[in-house]
Design a protein around this motif. Sequence first.
Motif, PDB file in Angstrom:
ATOM      1  N   LEU A 134       0.816  -1.207   0.000  1.00  0.00           N
ATOM      2  CA  LEU A 134       0.000   0.000   0.000  1.00  0.00           C
ATOM      3  C   LEU A 134       0.858   1.269   0.000  1.00  0.00           C
ATOM      4  O   LEU A 134       0.327   2.384   0.039  1.00  0.00           O
ATOM      5  N   GLY A 135       2.163   1.096  -0.008  1.00  0.00           N
ATOM      6  CA  GLY A 135       3.063   2.240  -0.022  1.00  0.00           C
ATOM      7  C   GLY A 135       3.389   2.789   1.350  1.00  0.00           C
ATOM      8  O   GLY A 135       3.851   3.935   1.470  1.00  0.00           O
ATOM      9  N   VAL A 136       3.169   1.977   2.382  1.00  0.00           N
ATOM     10  CA  VAL A 136       3.369   2.414   3.765  1.00  0.00           C
ATOM     11  C   VAL A 136       4.659   1.810   4.315  1.00  0.00           C
ATOM     12  O   VAL A 136       4.853   0.598   4.237  1.00  0.00           O
ATOM     13  N   ARG A 137       5.523   2.634   4.844  1.00  0.00           N
ATOM     14  CA  ARG A 137       6.738   2.145   5.500  1.00  0.00           C
ATOM     15  C   ARG A 137       6.348   1.430   6.789  1.00  0.00           C
ATOM     16  O   ARG A 137       5.499   1.897   7.533  1.00  0.00           O
ATOM     17  N   VAL A 138       6.998   0.304   7.049  1.00  0.00           N
ATOM     18  CA  VAL A 138       6.655  -0.522   8.213  1.00  0.00           C
ATOM     19  C   VAL A 138       7.803  -0.541   9.213  1.00  0.00           C
ATOM     20  O   VAL A 138       8.951  -0.861   8.869  1.00  0.00           O
ATOM     21  N   SER A 139       7.470  -0.205  10.456  1.00  0.00           N
ATOM     22  CA  SER A 139       8.410  -0.307  11.569  1.00  0.00           C
ATOM     23  C   SER A 139       7.870  -1.325  12.556  1.00  0.00           C
ATOM     24  O   SER A 139       6.665  -1.354  12.837  1.00  0.00           O
ATOM     25  N   LEU A 140       8.737  -2.176  13.084  1.00  0.00           N
ATOM     26  CA  LEU A 140       8.348  -3.186  14.072  1.00  0.00           C
ATOM     27  C   LEU A 140       8.869  -2.789  15.446  1.00  0.00           C
ATOM     28  O   LEU A 140      10.056  -2.505  15.608  1.00  0.00           O
ATOM     29  N   PHE A 141       8.000  -2.769  16.427  1.00  0.00           N
ATOM     30  CA  PHE A 141       8.346  -2.454  17.811  1.00  0.00           C
ATOM     31  C   PHE A 141       9.082  -3.650  18.405  1.00  0.00           C
ATOM     32  O   PHE A 141       8.532  -4.754  18.483  1.00  0.00           O
ATOM     33  N   VAL A 142      10.331  -3.446  18.810  1.00  0.00           N
ATOM     34  CA  VAL A 142      11.148  -4.569  19.278  1.00  0.00           C
ATOM     35  C   VAL A 142      11.928  -4.182  20.523  1.00  0.00           C
ATOM     36  O   VAL A 142      12.235  -3.003  20.758  1.00  0.00           O
ATOM     37  N   ASP A 143      12.275  -5.178  21.306  1.00  0.00           N
ATOM     38  CA  ASP A 143      13.185  -4.999  22.423  1.00  0.00           C
ATOM     39  C   ASP A 143      14.605  -4.817  21.881  1.00  0.00           C
ATOM     40  O   ASP A 143      14.920  -5.253  20.765  1.00  0.00           O
ATOM     41  N   PRO A 144      15.500  -4.199  22.659  1.00  0.00           N
ATOM     42  CA  PRO A 144      16.847  -3.901  22.162  1.00  0.00           C
ATOM     43  C   PRO A 144      17.773  -5.112  22.163  1.00  0.00           C
ATOM     44  O   PRO A 144      18.765  -5.163  22.883  1.00  0.00           O
ATOM     45  N   ASP A 145      17.436  -6.087  21.327  1.00  0.00           N
ATOM     46  CA  ASP A 145      18.192  -7.332  21.234  1.00  0.00           C
ATOM     47  C   ASP A 145      18.788  -7.433  19.834  1.00  0.00           C
ATOM     48  O   ASP A 145      18.047  -7.579  18.851  1.00  0.00           O
ATOM     49  N   PRO A 146      20.099  -7.360  19.693  1.00  0.00           N
ATOM     50  CA  PRO A 146      20.699  -7.415  18.359  1.00  0.00           C
ATOM     51  C   PRO A 146      20.297  -8.642  17.553  1.00  0.00           C
ATOM     52  O   PRO A 146      20.198  -8.571  16.320  1.00  0.00           O
ATOM     53  N   ALA A 147      20.037  -9.753  18.226  1.00  0.00           N
ATOM     54  CA  ALA A 147      19.707 -10.991  17.519  1.00  0.00           C
ATOM     55  C   ALA A 147      18.380 -10.906  16.774  1.00  0.00           C
ATOM     56  O   ALA A 147      18.121 -11.700  15.855  1.00  0.00           O
ATOM     57  N   LEU A 148      17.516  -9.958  17.155  1.00  0.00           N
ATOM     58  CA  LEU A 148      16.203  -9.842  16.515  1.00  0.00           C
ATOM     59  C   LEU A 148      16.265  -9.118  15.171  1.00  0.00           C
ATOM     60  O   LEU A 148      15.355  -9.257  14.353  1.00  0.00           O
ATOM     61  N   MET A 149      17.318  -8.364  14.937  1.00  0.00           N
ATOM     62  CA  MET A 149      17.325  -7.472  13.781  1.00  0.00           C
ATOM     63  C   MET A 149      17.332  -8.203  12.435  1.00  0.00           C
ATOM     64  O   MET A 149      16.593  -7.813  11.518  1.00  0.00           O
ATOM     65  N   PRO A 150      18.112  -9.267  12.259  1.00  0.00           N
ATOM     66  CA  PRO A 150      17.996  -9.999  10.996  1.00  0.00           C
ATOM     67  C   PRO A 150      16.593 -10.565  10.766  1.00  0.00           C
ATOM     68  O   PRO A 150      16.127 -10.627   9.618  1.00  0.00           O
ATOM     69  N   HIS A 151      15.911 -10.958  11.839  1.00  0.00           N
ATOM     70  CA  HIS A 151      14.538 -11.460  11.694  1.00  0.00           C
ATOM     71  C   HIS A 151      13.602 -10.350  11.219  1.00  0.00           C
ATOM     72  O   HIS A 151      12.711 -10.579  10.391  1.00  0.00           O
TER      73      HIS A 151
END
Length: 256
Positions: A134-151
């Motif tokens: 739809l042309g909307v940028r998506v941000s995911l609310f995450v805890d500050p865990d480096p291991a989550l970023m590739p996911h």
Amino acid sequence: MHPKTQLSVNVNKVALVRNTRHLGIPSVLRAADACLQAGAHGITVHPRPDERHVRGHDVSDLAALLAGQWPGREYNIEGNPTQNLMAFIRAVRPQQCTFVPDSEDQFTSDHGWDLAQPEVRARVQPLVAEARALGVRVSLFVDPDPALMPHARDVGADRVELYTEPYAAAWVTGDAAARQTQLKVYAAAARAALDAGLGVNAGHDLNRDNLTPFLRAVPGVAEVSIGHALIADALELGYAATVQAYLRCIDEAFSA
């Protein structure tokens, strides 16, 4: 060098006060307009299913305000995409949506997506794809865990929003060592997100005291979304002076 952090004002608490009467005051639209006039880069809303804060008409009214009078500013709608969020995204198509894993009766956001779990990734991925289509940028609310970023990258997100309450809590205690520990945690998470090709947002309990040190220590923060503290400050200082104070906090972080 990354550009200066943008400020998005969350107007949920304005709506919360308004909802205690049937008079339409304080006005969410006037609050948003005043913040934008003062230099805020965008407006954030979190329309929960029970409408205890912003309501459905607020989402569309703010969309009209931004599109008509502030076409260069960002509209960020946050919430749980498995509840009511996607209907707003489809109807409004904001510049950004932030997926938050809140339960329907949750008091306030208190954790990020556990993207280490395959079932969570499987649930989120098609919703990310729909929003982006739809042309909307998506941000995911995450805890500050480096291991989550590739996911987060692998499910298609454009950005992550680092949940900053643990940092803010360490600031309140006055424990300098705890603050430094938390800053190292967030800096590592931000670097991991940037290394994964993601943009970095941040939010939750950031305020005039803790914002500058956070931005000095944590690399590449594109945007902070601030609601509770900013609206509380505005009760004393007014919207314009408050927004300008937060913008000065951001300027100070980038001035050294």
